[in-house]
Enzyme design. Structure first.
Site, PDB file in Angstrom:
ATOM      1  NE  ARG A  20      38.494  39.765  40.405  1.00 59.41           N
ATOM      2  CZ  ARG A  20      38.046  40.682  39.553  1.00 59.41           C
ATOM      3  NH1 ARG A  20      38.665  40.890  38.410  1.00 59.41           N
ATOM      4  NH2 ARG A  20      36.983  41.401  39.831  1.00 59.41           N
ATOM      5  CG  ASN A  38      36.471  37.182  39.066  1.00 60.33           C
ATOM      6  OD1 ASN A  38      37.079  36.740  40.030  1.00 60.33           O
ATOM      7  ND2 ASN A  38      35.665  38.219  39.152  1.00 60.33           N
TER       8      ASN A  38
END
Length: 91
Positions: A20, A38
């Site tokens: 990320r 997530n």
């Protein structure tokens, strides 16, 4: 330039490996706004808004094999730009 929203669901070993953070850095370099989140099933959902060419480049990078971890597949959806983000967040 045409403004769009790209939603990409990334499957593989992409949680807990800096994926990320890496995605956020690439998106900001491309001038995109959005978020990388997530998901409970182990995927990462990437939502990016901005110029179509920049979103297409981000998608290429997600599929490049140069990401942290291991990307097995990326499923994409293109929709209209909504303007609902400022900056790019890791969630």
């Amino acid at each position: 330039m045409e403004k769009v929203r790209l939603t990409a669901w990334v499957r593989g070993h992409v949680q807990g490996v800096g994926f990320r953070w890496w995605t956020r850095a690439r998106a900001l370099e491309l001038g995109l706004t959005g978020a990388a989140t997530n998901l409970d099933d182990g995927r990462v959902e990437v939502v990016a808004e901005g110029d179509r060419t920049a979103c297409e480049r981000l998608l290429e990078l997600l599929r490049s094999g140069q990401t942290p971890g291991r990307v097995d597949s990326v499923v994409e959806r293109w929709t209209n730009h909504r303007g609902s983000f400022t900056g790019f967040e890791e969630r």
